[in-house]
Design a protein around this motif. Structure first.
Motif, PDB file in Angstrom:
ATOM      1  N   ALA A  54       0.821  -1.216   0.000  1.00  0.00           N
ATOM      2  CA  ALA A  54       0.000   0.000   0.000  1.00  0.00           C
ATOM      3  C   ALA A  54       0.856   1.267   0.000  1.00  0.00           C
ATOM      4  O   ALA A  54       0.561   2.216  -0.715  1.00  0.00           O
ATOM      5  N   GLN A  55       1.928   1.284   0.799  1.00  0.00           N
ATOM      6  CA  GLN A  55       2.766   2.475   0.855  1.00  0.00           C
ATOM      7  C   GLN A  55       3.519   2.681  -0.455  1.00  0.00           C
ATOM      8  O   GLN A  55       3.629   3.786  -0.947  1.00  0.00           O
ATOM      9  N   LYS A  56       4.037   1.627  -1.012  1.00  0.00           N
ATOM     10  CA  LYS A  56       4.755   1.755  -2.278  1.00  0.00           C
ATOM     11  C   LYS A  56       3.809   2.086  -3.420  1.00  0.00           C
ATOM     12  O   LYS A  56       4.201   2.715  -4.379  1.00  0.00           O
ATOM     13  N   ASP A  57       2.565   1.658  -3.330  1.00  0.00           N
ATOM     14  CA  ASP A  57       1.622   1.982  -4.388  1.00  0.00           C
ATOM     15  C   ASP A  57       1.419   3.487  -4.509  1.00  0.00           C
ATOM     16  O   ASP A  57       1.323   4.013  -5.604  1.00  0.00           O
ATOM     17  N   ALA A  58       1.349   4.189  -3.392  1.00  0.00           N
ATOM     18  CA  ALA A  58       1.222   5.649  -3.423  1.00  0.00           C
ATOM     19  C   ALA A  58       2.467   6.260  -4.059  1.00  0.00           C
ATOM     20  O   ALA A  58       2.367   7.191  -4.858  1.00  0.00           O
ATOM     21  N   LEU A  59       3.614   5.735  -3.735  1.00  0.00           N
ATOM     22  CA  LEU A  59       4.856   6.227  -4.325  1.00  0.00           C
ATOM     23  C   LEU A  59       4.897   5.932  -5.819  1.00  0.00           C
ATOM     24  O   LEU A  59       5.286   6.786  -6.613  1.00  0.00           O
ATOM     25  N   HIS A  60       4.478   4.742  -6.190  1.00  0.00           N
ATOM     26  CA  HIS A  60       4.443   4.372  -7.603  1.00  0.00           C
ATOM     27  C   HIS A  60       3.524   5.323  -8.380  1.00  0.00           C
ATOM     28  O   HIS A  60       3.890   5.802  -9.447  1.00  0.00           O
ATOM     29  N   ALA A  61       2.360   5.614  -7.820  1.00  0.00           N
ATOM     30  CA  ALA A  61       1.426   6.537  -8.483  1.00  0.00           C
ATOM     31  C   ALA A  61       2.044   7.929  -8.601  1.00  0.00           C
ATOM     32  O   ALA A  61       1.919   8.590  -9.635  1.00  0.00           O
ATOM     33  N   TRP A  62       2.719   8.385  -7.554  1.00  0.00           N
ATOM     34  CA  TRP A  62       3.378   9.686  -7.587  1.00  0.00           C
ATOM     35  C   TRP A  62       4.457   9.705  -8.668  1.00  0.00           C
ATOM     36  O   TRP A  62       4.523  10.623  -9.481  1.00  0.00           O
TER      37      TRP A  62
END
Length: 168
Positions: A54-62
Motif C-alpha cells: 500500500a505504501q509503495k503503491d502511493a509512491l508508484h502513483a506519484w
C-alpha cells in the motif's frame, strides 16, 4: 551540484518518515529542486519505483505522474564504458552471471555520477559495509573506491537546506 538519487531514498522516505500523505511538503520540495536541476534520477533508478504494498503503491502513483517524471528524470543515456568501469573497479572484474543479478541498477546510478565526478553526488540509503566483497558491495563503498561523493538522505537534505516550511 547535481544530486543523483538512488530509488531507496524515495522508497525509504515514503515508508518511514516522509509519507506522501503525511508530509506533502517533502514531495513538493523534491519536485521543486528537481525542476531546478539540482536533483535527478537516472532512468534506471527511476524505473525501480514500483508498487508492491500500500505504501509503495502511493509512491508508484506519484512517480508515474508526468510532472514528476519530467522533473526527476535525468535526460541522458548511460555511458556503457563507465558502467563497465564501475563493475570492474567497484565490484569485481570477473563477476559471475548470478552475481550480476545482485547489482540491480546501482552500477548505472554510479556510472552517471562518474560522468562528471566534480559536479555530481550519489545519494543512497545504503550503509557502508567495507567487509562486503564483489557484487555484495554497498553503494557508498563503491563510490569511495571510484573517488565519488556519496551522501545519505539526511546529509543530502542538510546540504540542500530542506525544511518543511521551505516555501516561506
Amino acid at each position: 551540484m547535481l544530486y543523483l538519487l538512488d530509488a531507496n531514498v524515495l522508497i525509504t522516505a515514503n515508508n518511514q518518515y516522509y509519507a506522501l500523505d503525511a508530509v506533502p511538503e517533502f514531495w513538493d520540495w523534491m519536485l521543486h529542486v528537481a525542476g531546478a536541476g539540482h536533483v535527478k534520477m537516472p532512468r534506471e533508478t527511476l524505473a525501480e519505483l514500483k508498487g508492491g504494498n500500500a505504501q509503495k503503491d502511493a509512491l508508484h502513483a506519484w512517480a508515474a505522474r508526468q510532472d514528476v517524471r519530467d522533473a526527476l528524470a535525468l535526460r541522458e543515456d548511460v555511458d556503457a564504458d563507465l558502467v563497465r568501469k564501475v563493475i570492474a573497479e567497484g565490484y569485481a572484474p570477473d563477476l559471475r552471471d548470478d552475481e550480476y543479478d545482485l547489482l540491480g541498477q546501482d552500477p548505472f546510478l554510479i556510472a552517471h555520477a562518474l560522468r562528471a565526478p566534480q559536479d555530481r553526488v550519489v545519494v543512497s540509503m545504503e550503509v557502508s559495509k567495507p567487509s562486503l566483497a564483489r557484487a555484495r558491495r554497498k553503494v557508498p563503498d563503491v563510490c569511495k573506491t571510484l573517488n565519488l561523493r556519496c551522501r545519505d538522505t539526511f546529509q543530502f537534505l542538510r546540504e540542500m537546506g530542506f525544511r518543511t516550511n521551505w516555501k516561506t
